[in-house]
Each structure stands twice: as C-alpha cells, then as structure tokens.
Motif scaffolding. Structure first.
Motif, PDB file in Angstrom:
ATOM      1  N   LEU A  12       0.469   8.102  12.210  1.00 44.25           N
ATOM      2  CA  LEU A  12      -0.598   7.789  13.164  1.00 44.25           C
ATOM      3  C   LEU A  12      -1.929   7.825  12.430  1.00 44.25           C
ATOM      4  N   ILE A  13      -2.680   6.724  12.546  1.00 52.03           N
ATOM      5  CA  ILE A  13      -4.018   6.644  11.975  1.00 52.03           C
ATOM      6  C   ILE A  13      -5.013   6.687  13.130  1.00 52.03           C
ATOM      7  N   VAL A  14      -5.910   7.687  13.117  1.00 53.13           N
ATOM      8  CA  VAL A  14      -6.925   7.829  14.160  1.00 53.13           C
ATOM      9  C   VAL A  14      -8.287   7.695  13.487  1.00 53.13           C
ATOM     10  N   ASP A  15      -8.957   6.581  13.748  1.00 51.82           N
ATOM     11  CA  ASP A  15     -10.258   6.321  13.136  1.00 51.82           C
ATOM     12  C   ASP A  15     -10.997   5.316  14.002  1.00 51.82           C
ATOM     13  N   ASP A  16     -12.280   5.548  14.223  1.00 50.64           N
ATOM     14  CA  ASP A  16     -13.062   4.633  15.041  1.00 50.64           C
ATOM     15  C   ASP A  16     -13.506   3.391  14.272  1.00 50.64           C
ATOM     16  N   ASN A  17     -13.251   3.349  12.983  1.00 49.49           N
ATOM     17  CA  ASN A  17     -13.601   2.202  12.152  1.00 49.49           C
ATOM     18  C   ASN A  17     -12.351   1.349  11.936  1.00 49.49           C
ATOM     19  N   ALA A  18     -12.308   0.193  12.572  1.00 46.33           N
ATOM     20  CA  ALA A  18     -11.133  -0.680  12.497  1.00 46.33           C
ATOM     21  C   ALA A  18     -10.832  -1.109  11.060  1.00 46.33           C
ATOM     22  N   ASN A  19     -11.876  -1.330  10.268  1.00 46.64           N
ATOM     23  CA  ASN A  19     -11.657  -1.725   8.871  1.00 46.64           C
ATOM     24  C   ASN A  19     -10.945  -0.632   8.088  1.00 46.64           C
ATOM     25  N   MET A  20     -11.340   0.618   8.291  1.00 48.36           N
ATOM     26  CA  MET A  20     -10.686   1.726   7.589  1.00 48.36           C
ATOM     27  C   MET A  20      -9.233   1.883   8.045  1.00 48.36           C
ATOM     28  N   ARG A  21      -9.000   1.708   9.339  1.00 48.13           N
ATOM     29  CA  ARG A  21      -7.608   1.756   9.822  1.00 48.13           C
ATOM     30  C   ARG A  21      -6.786   0.677   9.137  1.00 48.13           C
ATOM     31  N   GLY A  22      -7.350  -0.520   9.008  1.00 51.01           N
ATOM     32  CA  GLY A  22      -6.632  -1.619   8.366  1.00 51.01           C
ATOM     33  C   GLY A  22      -6.351  -1.362   6.900  1.00 51.01           C
ATOM     34  N   ILE A  23      -7.328  -0.813   6.197  1.00 47.51           N
ATOM     35  CA  ILE A  23      -7.140  -0.495   4.771  1.00 47.51           C
ATOM     36  C   ILE A  23      -6.051   0.555   4.596  1.00 47.51           C
ATOM     37  N   LEU A  24      -6.133   1.629   5.374  1.00 49.18           N
ATOM     38  CA  LEU A  24      -5.134   2.689   5.253  1.00 49.18           C
ATOM     39  C   LEU A  24      -3.749   2.184   5.651  1.00 49.18           C
ATOM     40  N   ALA A  25      -3.667   1.372   6.708  1.00 48.87           N
ATOM     41  CA  ALA A  25      -2.381   0.812   7.120  1.00 48.87           C
ATOM     42  C   ALA A  25      -1.794  -0.064   6.010  1.00 48.87           C
ATOM     43  N   ALA A  26      -2.627  -0.856   5.353  1.00 52.56           N
ATOM     44  CA  ALA A  26      -2.151  -1.704   4.254  1.00 52.56           C
ATOM     45  C   ALA A  26      -1.622  -0.858   3.100  1.00 52.56           C
ATOM     46  N   ILE A  27      -2.315   0.229   2.784  1.00 48.96           N
ATOM     47  CA  ILE A  27      -1.864   1.122   1.708  1.00 48.96           C
ATOM     48  C   ILE A  27      -0.517   1.749   2.081  1.00 48.96           C
ATOM     49  N   LEU A  28      -0.414   2.218   3.317  1.00 47.55           N
ATOM     50  CA  LEU A  28       0.839   2.840   3.757  1.00 47.55           C
ATOM     51  C   LEU A  28       1.986   1.838   3.744  1.00 47.55           C
ATOM     52  N   LYS A  29       1.724   0.603   4.203  1.00 48.41           N
ATOM     53  CA  LYS A  29       2.768  -0.427   4.187  1.00 48.41           C
ATOM     54  C   LYS A  29       3.214  -0.728   2.767  1.00 48.41           C
ATOM     55  N   SER A  30       2.275  -0.774   1.837  1.00 48.78           N
ATOM     56  CA  SER A  30       2.644  -1.051   0.446  1.00 48.78           C
ATOM     57  C   SER A  30       3.450   0.103  -0.160  1.00 48.78           C
TER      58      SER A  30
END
Length: 81
Positions: A12-30
């Motif tokens: 679970l990623i909890v962040d009010d910055n959509a860009n940071m959520r996207g970056i972290l999600a991309a790292i986790l997916k990789s």
C-alpha cells in the motif's frame, strides 16, 4: 542465490502526491511486486488498509487530513489492525 519473489505481497502506497505514488509503484513493479494499492491521503489509506490484507505500507509524512504518523499510529494500535 535466487531473487526474492515479491509477487505474493500486497503493498500500500499512501501519498498525496500522485507523481510520487507513480514513481514508487513503477519501482515496486520493476522489483516484481504485482499487487499495489494506492491512496491519495491517510483517510483513503485507512479505508484500504481496513478492507484489504496489506503486507507492507509506504507512507508520506506530511499529508492532510491524516498525516503519515497518525496513519501509522492507527495501524499499530487499532484492534481492527
């Protein structure tokens, strides 16, 4: 030595910055994570956490209306957690 298999974990990623959520999600997916939940604030994060089984949480500290510390405090101390 074999790589860790992260496919079975839910993160679970909890962040009010959509860009940071996207970056972290991309790292986790990789890294092999397949189940990633995202919340735009602590209230939404609490709702997702209470509805789903979550293995690991990444949270931002500075959010409104529920900040990261309050969110983690609820997770650690709630009887429903």
């Amino acid at each position: 030595m074999s790589a860790l298999d992260l496919r079975a974990l839910t993160m679970l990623i909890v962040d009010d910055n959509a860009n940071m959520r996207g970056i972290l999600a991309a790292i986790l997916k990789s890294a092999g994570v397949r189940r990633i939940l995202e919340a735009g604030d602590g209230v939404e994060g609490l709702k997702l956490f209470s509805e789903r089984e979550v293995d690991i949480v990444f949270t931002d500290l500075m959010m409104q209306p529920v900040d990261g510390l309050s969110f983690v405090h609820w997770i650690r101390n709630s009887q429903s957690s």
